[in-house]
Design an enzyme around this catalytic site. Sequence first.
Site, short mmCIF file in Angstrom:
data_model
loop_
_atom_site.label_atom_id
_atom_site.label_comp_id
_atom_site.label_asym_id
_atom_site.label_seq_id
_atom_site.Cartn_x
_atom_site.Cartn_y
_atom_site.Cartn_z
N ARG A 91 0.91 -1.26 -0.03
CA ARG A 91 0.02 0.09 0.07
C ARG A 91 0.97 1.44 -0.07
NH1 ARG A 91 -2.71 0.15 4.91
NH2 ARG A 91 -1.42 1.88 5.63
N GLU A 135 4.34 7.10 2.72
CA GLU A 135 5.09 6.09 3.04
C GLU A 135 4.69 4.96 2.14
OE1 GLU A 135 4.84 4.54 7.07
OE2 GLU A 135 2.58 4.51 6.72
N ASN A 139 4.14 0.72 2.25
CA ASN A 139 4.21 -0.37 3.26
C ASN A 139 4.26 -1.62 2.37
OD1 ASN A 139 2.66 1.35 5.74
ND2 ASN A 139 1.73 1.96 3.71
N SER A 192 -2.86 -3.09 6.03
CA SER A 192 -4.19 -3.37 6.39
C SER A 192 -5.51 -2.63 5.94
CB SER A 192 -4.24 -3.51 8.01
OG SER A 192 -3.88 -2.03 8.47
N LYS A 230 12.10 3.11 6.07
CA LYS A 230 11.86 4.54 5.65
C LYS A 230 13.35 4.71 5.19
CE LYS A 230 7.81 4.95 7.41
NZ LYS A 230 7.50 3.91 7.93
N LYS A 265 10.87 10.49 11.28
CA LYS A 265 10.55 9.12 11.37
C LYS A 265 11.35 8.09 11.54
CE LYS A 265 6.70 10.21 7.81
NZ LYS A 265 6.16 9.53 6.69
N GLU A 310 6.64 0.62 11.47
CA GLU A 310 5.47 0.42 10.92
C GLU A 310 4.27 0.50 12.04
OE1 GLU A 310 4.99 0.85 7.74
OE2 GLU A 310 7.00 0.26 7.22
N GLY A 311 3.05 0.80 11.79
CA GLY A 311 2.00 0.62 12.65
C GLY A 311 1.65 2.08 13.33
N ARG A 355 -8.42 7.52 4.41
CA ARG A 355 -8.23 7.40 5.87
C ARG A 355 -8.50 9.10 6.17
NH1 ARG A 355 -3.16 4.27 7.98
NH2 ARG A 355 -2.34 5.09 5.99
#
Length: 530
Positions: A129, A151, A153, A158, A328, A402, A406-407, A506
């Site tokens: 993603r 970013e 992923n 998810s 990253k 950064k 992740e998350g 989102r």
Amino acid sequence: MSPPSWPPSLSPVLESHLLSLSSDYALSHGLVLRPPASAPNPPSTTSSIHAPYALVPTPFPRTLFAQAKELQPLYNALYAHVTVDEPFLERVLGGAVSKVDEFQGKLLEIWKVVRKEGIKQPLHLGLFRSDYLIHSPAGTEVGKEEIKQVEFNTISSSFGALATKVGEMHRYLQKSASYPIHSLLSLENLPINNALKGLAAGLAAGHKAYGVSSAKILFVVQDNERNAFDQRALEWELEESHGVSILRLPFSSLHTYTTLSPTTNALLITPPHSPPDAPPTEISVIYFRSGYTPTDYPSQTQWDLRLLLERSTAIKCPTIALQLAGAKKVQQVLASPGEINGFLNKGNTTSTLEPKPTSALTPTDAAKLLTSFTGIYPLDTTPEGLKALHTALTTPEKFVLKPQREGGGNNIYRGDIPGFLNELEAKDVGKEDGEPRGREGYILMDLIEPPVNQIGLMVKAGEDTAREADIVSELGVYGVALFKEREGGEGGAEILVNETVGHLLRTKGRESDEGGVAVGFSVIDSPLLV
């Protein structure tokens, strides 16, 4: 002419009606989460609440949406080539980053071990993603906005299933004439989202490539997962549309059920619910929805398990190399024209699909990718890194710091940056010259400036009221890639599958810097193309 005002005006009665319809739709279509845990008890496994959602879709420029979709196969191919380029990964991650970031260092160590032993499964499966924000600094003319990548992923990407369901919910509310009449609202402006079907098809492609029809796909999950239904929908889609069965087991205890075949290195699982004397189940694909954060590895047991999984012939989604490629630091290095040009005209495809999947990147492709990057800078001891450090300390309001994580919930923003860097510097006291500094485990990124005065209606998880707020929306585009290192020493990846399969929007309140739905800062939305 100025665009129509948004969102549409809702009377209290109409808003209550939409909330009731949306809640019922969400609960009956699996747009749900497990409720929050009440310590010391884990989340309930016998009840659910609706996931956080936008009551109305959010306007998003049609041209930028199309651009993000067009970029995805290029990014899929780029990260395939990065993953199989061992010298590149070693150069970028094998120095300071792996020395100051213990988590990245341990991943790199496993990668080196399996390379030395000989890779047992050459195929890599990526369910990706790529996330973007609209960049619209003050004074930007309408129609001159850009998208900039937040970013990329490569592990546990998810919300594909829940994003699909939010889009379907918004289309249902429009088709049923539940929304008020508005010049922007039409089915033609609400794009169909095939993320659920596309991600499941990607896993099914990996299963087919493994070549053992009786094998199963293993979902490796976290304990007490509240977002279980986003994963379950993929399981059911695999079974219903592809005839592929799955096993679902937590990473924390997986080691107790797992062995490798001594003759073939096949991954064999004997789950605790197996009937007595049942033979172990062979695994075709390992799909990680865990293993991306240090807290997933509380002891050496989990690290030993990850090494065992990498040693197997199962196709990993992702392999440890592909997980490393999502760091990253890799994104920062790729944002340099000189670096990305090193991946041009590499790779090939042996796919018989038409049109052929994107494989070798052209200079035109590289130019498209570079336009999607914002400014990203190292914090090492090079002249560029020292300049970035000075800038971060003196004008921090323009940046985000950064780590290689992740998350969500890990970034440092604006005025918090100088104090955080000073803390890292204090921990470096006593290090000898030439030893990497703590800040080298981080990258510095220009803050992307989203358009202002964007208003949305957000409904928090499990609640029955909508909150009007000034919002920022982040577009994620899902991609699938199945690939391996190209044979013959010519460089690049041989790409078997490369597809764009869906999207996620989102939306968060402007006062929130983070956008992770699972950690409670935003809602799942869908784009209204304008």
